[in-house]
Design an enzyme around this catalytic site. Structure first.
Site, PDB file in Angstrom:
ATOM      1  N   GLU A 100       0.494  -1.078  -0.162  1.00  0.00           N
ATOM      2  CA  GLU A 100      -0.077  -0.053   0.085  1.00  0.00           C
ATOM      3  C   GLU A 100       0.928   1.676  -0.100  1.00  0.00           C
ATOM      4  OE1 GLU A 100      -4.190  -1.622   2.099  1.00  0.00           O
ATOM      5  OE2 GLU A 100      -2.020  -0.445   3.811  1.00  0.00           O
ATOM      6  N   CYS A 113       3.709   8.383   1.510  1.00  0.00           N
ATOM      7  CA  CYS A 113       4.156   7.026   2.590  1.00  0.00           C
ATOM      8  C   CYS A 113       4.145   5.926   1.421  1.00  0.00           C
ATOM      9  CB  CYS A 113       3.511   6.905   3.370  1.00  0.00           C
ATOM     10  SG  CYS A 113       3.703   6.324   4.528  1.00  0.00           S
ATOM     11  N   CYS A 120       8.238  -7.817   5.907  1.00  0.00           N
ATOM     12  CA  CYS A 120       9.476  -7.097   6.930  1.00  0.00           C
ATOM     13  C   CYS A 120       9.719  -7.888   7.452  1.00  0.00           C
ATOM     14  CB  CYS A 120       9.020  -5.494   7.363  1.00  0.00           C
ATOM     15  SG  CYS A 120      10.158  -5.156   8.312  1.00  0.00           S
ATOM     16  N   CYS A 124       9.746  -6.108  15.015  1.00  0.00           N
ATOM     17  CA  CYS A 124       9.001  -5.018  15.805  1.00  0.00           C
ATOM     18  C   CYS A 124       8.629  -5.200  16.419  1.00  0.00           C
ATOM     19  CB  CYS A 124       9.029  -3.394  15.228  1.00  0.00           C
ATOM     20  SG  CYS A 124      10.943  -2.844  14.618  1.00  0.00           S
ATOM     21  N   CYS A 127       4.773  -3.577  15.048  1.00  0.00           N
ATOM     22  CA  CYS A 127       3.990  -2.753  13.952  1.00  0.00           C
ATOM     23  C   CYS A 127       3.862  -4.325  13.669  1.00  0.00           C
ATOM     24  CB  CYS A 127       5.589  -2.730  13.109  1.00  0.00           C
ATOM     25  SG  CYS A 127       5.136  -2.434  11.825  1.00  0.00           S
ATOM     26  N   GLY A 169       7.698  -2.596   5.077  1.00  0.00           N
ATOM     27  CA  GLY A 169       9.144  -2.980   4.557  1.00  0.00           C
ATOM     28  C   GLY A 169      10.503  -1.916   5.841  1.00  0.00           C
ATOM     29  N   GLU A 170      11.906  -2.036   5.476  1.00  0.00           N
ATOM     30  CA  GLU A 170      13.242  -1.897   6.233  1.00  0.00           C
ATOM     31  C   GLU A 170      13.669  -1.250   4.518  1.00  0.00           C
ATOM     32  OE1 GLU A 170      15.603   0.531   6.885  1.00  0.00           O
ATOM     33  OE2 GLU A 170      14.822  -0.071   8.705  1.00  0.00           O
ATOM     34  N   SER A 201      13.235   5.795   6.267  1.00  0.00           N
ATOM     35  CA  SER A 201      13.266   5.743   8.186  1.00  0.00           C
ATOM     36  C   SER A 201      13.640   4.116   7.799  1.00  0.00           C
ATOM     37  CB  SER A 201      12.040   5.443   8.679  1.00  0.00           C
ATOM     38  OG  SER A 201      11.476   5.111   9.703  1.00  0.00           O
ATOM     39  N   SER A 223      13.387   5.421  13.429  1.00  0.00           N
ATOM     40  CA  SER A 223      12.981   4.556  14.592  1.00  0.00           C
ATOM     41  C   SER A 223      13.582   4.257  16.401  1.00  0.00           C
ATOM     42  CB  SER A 223      12.163   3.346  14.087  1.00  0.00           C
ATOM     43  OG  SER A 223      10.640   2.673  14.665  1.00  0.00           O
ATOM     44  N   ASN A 299      -0.776   2.310  17.306  1.00  0.00           N
ATOM     45  CA  ASN A 299      -2.703   1.967  17.036  1.00  0.00           C
ATOM     46  C   ASN A 299      -2.410   0.329  17.498  1.00  0.00           C
ATOM     47  OD1 ASN A 299      -3.807   4.078  16.182  1.00  0.00           O
ATOM     48  ND2 ASN A 299      -2.526   4.698  15.275  1.00  0.00           N
ATOM     49  N   CYS A 342      -1.011   4.923  11.664  1.00  0.00           N
ATOM     50  CA  CYS A 342       0.244   3.969  12.249  1.00  0.00           C
ATOM     51  C   CYS A 342       0.320   2.661  12.986  1.00  0.00           C
ATOM     52  CB  CYS A 342       0.224   4.807  13.318  1.00  0.00           C
ATOM     53  SG  CYS A 342       2.230   5.097  14.497  1.00  0.00           S
TER      54      CYS A 342
END
Length: 368
Positions: A100, A113, A120, A124, A127, A169-170, A201, A223, A299, A342
């Site tokens: 997305e 974004c 990913c 984390c 996430c 993703g990173e 990021s 992050s 969130n 988020c």
């Protein structure tokens, strides 16, 4: 185990029209270098729909391109609109994966974004994307294609002003494709969004942070989300490889231009990382770094035990930072009613239908 590589064409199939592949193909045929710029400008600046539309190219060259390269085309299968005017674009990649992008209005800015991977690998704990694992990297064409597709959704009086790699993703885990995509997005022959308005990021892949600020003019966001190694090890497994001392040492040594700052993203988790002692440790960690902090209310997503910090707790945390002369902003969630807020995500369900996917650590954009 699914492949983490970008998909490669099968023998006899069409190639992706990446700048690198196009230039190599032209060089093999002894054709002038300027043709690559000409072709890519047709795609990204002039919005051509096919090679046939490139009327200032020789007919024979257009036919060869048609038979060699797939024309870059990433079209959203669904566009969702939030009550706050956030727009979420869902892309089916055609191989069982989906990504997305989110358009975030914050007048006079309009931030896009985008994602750099399907899934990913960073795992984390706060996430939702971590539940997917890493499906595969996106190619530079797929990354830049999100911008091209988003532009097609704009109203006549709108234009994308800022870009953030804060979706799925990173980005630094898919380094080469991200850097090539930034070149496409920021170049005169490409989309034309200045690299100084692009923010990348990272969870803290330390060696590649220096490469990023050396290879591009993009802004860096880190992050962080914890102020001790013990907690960060639990929340963000990357910390076991690159602990806080190493991460913050790299941030201090980065050759950041004088008028720019590193953004630190801090997801506020109730009773986990939101105490005043955490805030004091954060102040100490940021000593000597030109920085700003984005405090991001968590969130919740299905299966998580984390809860968002209370507004008054976040306000106290922010006040301590501000009193210590740390630039700190609380980022409000956007697009929550369309699952674009988020840390929200989705998966392809068992029937093969594509449901809404992961996104956004933060709605922040480059301020410079």
């Amino acid at each position: 185990m699914p492949s983490t590589k970008s998909p490669r064409p099968e023998p006899g199939s069409l190639l992706e029209l990446s700048p690198k592949a196009l230039r190599a193909w032209l060089a093999e045929r002894g054709l002038p270098v300027y043709r690559a710029t000409q072709i890519l400008a047709w795609v990204y600046r002039r919005g051509a729909a096919s090679f046939a539309a490139m009327t200032d190219l020789p007919r024979e060259l257009r036919a060869e391109l048609e038979g060699t390269f797939a024309f870059p085309e990433l079209v959203p299968t669904r566009v969702s609109r939030s009550a706050d005017h956030t727009r979420k674009l869902l892309f089916d990649l055609g191989d069982g994966n989906a990504i997305e992008s989110v358009l975030i209005p914050d007048p006079p800015r309009l931030t896009l974004c985008i994602s750099s991977q399907a899934g990913c690998a960073m795992d984390c704990g706060f996430c939702a994307t971590a539940q997917l694992g890493l499906r595969r990297n996106l190619s530079s064409v797929e990354i830049a294609g999100q911008v091209r597709a988003a532009q097609a959704q704009l109203d006549p009086d709108e234009r994308i002003t800022n870009l953030v790699f804060m979706g799925m993703g990173e980005p630094l885990h898919n380094y080469d494709a991200v850097v090539e995509a930034i070149a496409t997005i920021s170049s005169d022959w490409g989309i034309g969004i200045s690299a100084r308005r692009i923010t990348v990021s990272t969870v803290g892949l330390v060696p590649r942070m220096l490469r990023l600020v050396t290879d591009t003019a993009a802004l860096l966001a880190v992050s962080l989300t914890a102020t001790t190694d013990e907690l960060r090890d639990r929340l963000m497994p990357v910390n076991r490889r690159y602990p806080l001392a190493e991460l913050m040492g790299m941030c201090r040594s980065l050759p950041i231009p004088q008028r720019r700052r590193i953004t630190f993203e801090y997801v506020m988790l109730d009773g986990v990382n939101d105490s005043l002692d955490d805030a004091r440790r954060l102040v100490r960690l940021l000593t000597g770094i030109r920085s700003k902090v984005n405090l991001i209310p968590f969130n919740p997503f299905p299966g998580t035990d984390f809860r968002p910090s209370a507004p008054e707790v976040i306000e106290r945390f922010q006040r301590l930072l501000l009193d210590a002369n740390v630039n700190a902003t609380v980022r409000r969630s956007r697009g929550r009613d369309i699952q674009a807020a988020c840390g929200q995500l989705a998966l392809a369900n068992r029937d093969g239908d594509v449901a809404p996917i992961c996104l956004l650590y933060t709605s922040d954009a480059a301020d410079e």
